[in-house]
Every structure is written in structure tokens, then in C-alpha cells.
Design a protein around this motif. Structure first.
Motif, PDB file in Angstrom:
ATOM      1  N   SER A  41       7.096  -2.606   6.282  1.00  0.00           N
ATOM      2  CA  SER A  41       7.230  -1.898   4.742  1.00  0.00           C
ATOM      3  C   SER A  41       7.361  -3.035   3.742  1.00  0.00           C
ATOM      4  CB  SER A  41       8.481  -1.276   4.772  1.00  0.00           C
ATOM      5  OG  SER A  41       8.508   0.187   5.929  1.00  0.00           O
ATOM      6  N   THR A  42       7.984  -4.069   4.314  1.00  0.00           N
ATOM      7  CA  THR A  42       8.119  -5.227   3.199  1.00  0.00           C
ATOM      8  C   THR A  42       6.647  -5.981   2.944  1.00  0.00           C
ATOM      9  OG1 THR A  42      10.174  -6.114   3.889  1.00  0.00           O
ATOM     10  CG2 THR A  42       9.160  -7.560   2.864  1.00  0.00           C
ATOM     11  N   ARG A  45       4.698  -3.501   0.754  1.00  0.00           N
ATOM     12  CA  ARG A  45       5.354  -3.543  -0.721  1.00  0.00           C
ATOM     13  C   ARG A  45       4.910  -4.831  -1.379  1.00  0.00           C
ATOM     14  NH1 ARG A  45       9.190  -0.350  -2.369  1.00  0.00           N
ATOM     15  NH2 ARG A  45      10.147  -1.969  -3.758  1.00  0.00           N
ATOM     16  N   LEU A  50       5.216  -4.268  -5.396  1.00  0.00           N
ATOM     17  CA  LEU A  50       6.489  -3.930  -5.593  1.00  0.00           C
ATOM     18  C   LEU A  50       7.564  -4.899  -5.190  1.00  0.00           C
ATOM     19  CD1 LEU A  50       5.707  -0.479  -4.065  1.00  0.00           C
ATOM     20  CD2 LEU A  50       5.927  -1.046  -6.494  1.00  0.00           C
ATOM     21  N   ASP A  51       7.154  -5.843  -4.266  1.00  0.00           N
ATOM     22  CA  ASP A  51       8.008  -6.945  -3.924  1.00  0.00           C
ATOM     23  C   ASP A  51       7.239  -8.285  -4.054  1.00  0.00           C
ATOM     24  OD1 ASP A  51      10.384  -5.589  -3.520  1.00  0.00           O
ATOM     25  OD2 ASP A  51       9.855  -5.428  -1.039  1.00  0.00           O
ATOM     26  N   LEU A  79       3.310   5.199   0.248  1.00  0.00           N
ATOM     27  CA  LEU A  79       4.601   4.790   0.982  1.00  0.00           C
ATOM     28  C   LEU A  79       5.483   5.856   1.206  1.00  0.00           C
ATOM     29  CD1 LEU A  79       4.714   1.202  -0.574  1.00  0.00           C
ATOM     30  CD2 LEU A  79       3.261   1.985   1.500  1.00  0.00           C
ATOM     31  N   ASP A  80       5.778   6.835   0.315  1.00  0.00           N
ATOM     32  CA  ASP A  80       6.815   7.774   0.411  1.00  0.00           C
ATOM     33  C   ASP A  80       6.223   9.190  -0.164  1.00  0.00           C
ATOM     34  OD1 ASP A  80       8.983   9.330   0.273  1.00  0.00           O
ATOM     35  OD2 ASP A  80      10.084   8.190  -1.023  1.00  0.00           O
ATOM     36  N   ASP A 152       1.144   4.683   4.831  1.00  0.00           N
ATOM     37  CA  ASP A 152       2.309   4.440   5.883  1.00  0.00           C
ATOM     38  C   ASP A 152       2.727   5.900   6.302  1.00  0.00           C
ATOM     39  OD1 ASP A 152       4.508   3.456   7.108  1.00  0.00           O
ATOM     40  OD2 ASP A 152       5.672   3.102   5.503  1.00  0.00           O
TER      41      ASP A 152
END
Length: 302
Positions: A41-42, A45, A50-51, A79-80, A152
Motif C-alpha cells: 500500500s505504501t 501511494r 499520496l506519500d 485504492l479504496d 488494489d
């Protein structure tokens, strides 16, 4: 194309992603696998801006995601599936996304039809089932007709028909020359969908290669042959590095020798085989073997 170089992300003393390099090529479905807490996930992102990486770089279609002037046309991401305004209808949600990039309503109607949302397009997203929420998330990812797609757990909540639909969609998008990165914990689906695998554990790349090669490289492969003269076959195939196991009176399992080598050796001796098959392990077996030492949360044995 997605390209990461020495990509690293730390949160205080914890290293979530540890100096990884990988490339997600266009024209194929790349599966992204790893246990919970592995850094998947990292990483996704960071791909999407996003990160921010602690160090290293990741580019999408030649530049960081945040530098694209029309990102929805470059990258579509899920992602969601619940990341929608609950009071907004599916149609209004997609129309709002489209308006940010000057995309017309005809494209909105197109993705609604593509994702099977026609019957619920006028309903509020807050009342959607998990599966319908996933379909809306996929429609959102495709609204800009992007060249790169990142999903995802896209089959989460989908019924068997929906799972087959997303599998076909991913392969069709890759066949059009798009870059497809797919993360899922469903090994059976990944085995049927992904051409290439990237496996991550505790922030490091554990495997990166074509699906069949990753499986065979971890689980090994054997050849099973059936013959009416097992004793003679054993004599013919005996050699350095070759292991033979008798499975039944007429079936022999061979490791350390490829099927074509076995066929040539047998033909030279005028032996008759009634069956010759190659056996490899499953993706699940390969995955569990690769990640055995990298599982952050392990269930107890009973």
C-alpha cells in the motif's frame, strides 16, 4: 510504464519500503503480492503521489505522478472502493471527476455501461453494496481512459460473474498496450490474470519475473512419465543430478531433467511412453514459500 529506483519510505524508525527497484511494463498485467504490512500500500501511494518517498524515485509514464498536468488521463487508480461522497449518485460522482479534466458526459455513460452500473447510476453511493462500490471505484479509475491502471483488491466484494468480468477487463486493457498493476490476496485470481509478478516482503522485493518462472523457480518442477518398462526407464534416465521416484507400478517422477531431454533419451532407446507431463507447484505454494519469513501477523496453529 511505472519505474521505481531505490525507492525508500521510512516512518520514524520503521522502514516500510526499503530501497526497491522495479519496472511495471506496458502490455501485460503485473501482479503485486505481499503479506499485510509488506509495503504494498505504501508503494502504491508513493506511485500516486499520496506519500512522498524518503529517498529514491518512482515515475509513471516518464515523470512523477504529481508532475502530470492531466493525471486522470495518465493513471487510473482504485485504492479504496469507498472513497466516494455517500450522498452523491454514481452518475454525479463520475460526472464531477470528468469535469476536472474536461471529459464529456458521453465518457461517463460509457464507463457506467462498461462497469455494469446502468441500473444504479441514479442511486446514492452511500447505499451501494461492497461489490457495487468496487464497480464504481473501477469506473472512476477508467474515467480518463488512462494509459496506466493501478487497482488494489479490485475483486473485493464481487460475485463470481464480477470476478470473471474484472479478470477479462484487466487482460483486455493490457492487450491494448496499457500498463496494469494489480494487487490482490486471491492467489487463484492472480494466477489466472497476471503475466508478471512482483512479490514484496518487509519492504524488499522477494521476486520479480514472469508468473510461470517465479512459480517454477521457487517450487521447482518435475516430470511424470508412464511406461510398461519402469526398470529399463530407470536405467536410461539415471545420471548426475537426476532424481527418480516411483509413484505407481508404471509411473515415474523425475526431477533434474527436462521433459524434452527425457523424450530424447527415451526415443534413443526405443522405449515407449504412454504419458509424459510436467508438474510445477502452485502460485499459492510459491507465495507462501517466498514470504514465509516476512509475515508480520501470523495465525497460531491448532
Amino acid at each position: 510504464m511505472i519505474k521505481a529506483h531505490q525507492l525508500t519510505k521510512r516512518y520514524g524508525s520503521k522502514t516500510a519500503v526499503d530501497n526497491i527497484d522495479f519496472t511495471v511494463e506496458a502490455g501485460r498485467v503485473t501482479g503485486f503480492l505481499g503479506p499485510n504490512g509488506a509495503g504494498k500500500s505504501t508503494t502504491m501511494r508513493m506511485i500516486l503521489g499520496l506519500d512522498r518517498p524518503t529517498s529514491g524515485t518512482v515515475e509513471v509514464n516518464g515523470k512523477p505522478y504529481t508532475q502530470h498536468t492531466a493525471p486522470l488521463r495518465e493513471v487510473g487508480a482504485l485504492l479504496d472502493g469507498r472513497a466516494t461522497h455517500p450522498g452523491r449518485t454514481a452518475y454525479k460522482h463520475l460526472l464531477t471527476l470528468a469535469a476536472t479534466h474536461g471529459i464529456g458526459s458521453s465518457r461517463v455513460r460509457e464507463v457506467i455501461e462498461l462497469t455494469g452500473l446502468e441500473s444504479v447510476a441514479g442511486q446514492r453511493a452511500g447505499g451501494f453494496s461492497l461489490g457495487m462500490g468496487q464497480r464504481l471505484g473501477i469506473a472512476s479509475a477508467l474515467i480518463g481512459d488512462p494509459t496506466t491502471i493501478i487497482l488494489d483488491e479490485p475483486v473485493n466484494g464481487l460475485d463470481p460473474e464480477g470476478i470473471r468480468w474484472i479478470r477479462t477487463l484487466m487482460r483486455d486493457l493490457a492487450a491494448e498496450g496499457r500498463t496494469v498493476l494489480l494487487s490482490s490476496h486471491l492467489m487463484s485470481e492472480m494466477n489466472q490474470t497476471a503475466d508478471h509478478l512482483i512479490v514484496i516482503g518487509r519492504g524488499r522485493i522477494l521476486a520479480d519475473g514472469p508468473t510461470d518462472e517465479v512459480i517454477a523457480g521457487v517450487t521447482g518442477s518435475t516430470v511424470r512419465v508412464r511406461t510398461n518398462d519402469v526398470d529399463r526407464l530407470k536405467t536410461v534416465l539415471t545420471g548426475p543430478g537426476v532424481e527418480l521416484s516411483l509413484l505407481s507400478d508404471q509411473t515415474l517422477e523425475i526431477s533434474g531433467m527436462a521433459a524434452d531431454q527425457i523424450a530424447s533419451a527415451v526415443a534413443a532407446e526405443d522405449l515407449v511412453l504412454t504419458a509424459l507431463t510436467t508438474h510445477t507447484g502452485t502460485l499459492e505454494e510459491a507465495y507462501l514459500s517466498l514470504t514465509a519469513g516476512d509475515v508480520e501477523y501470523r495465525s497460531g496453529d491448532r
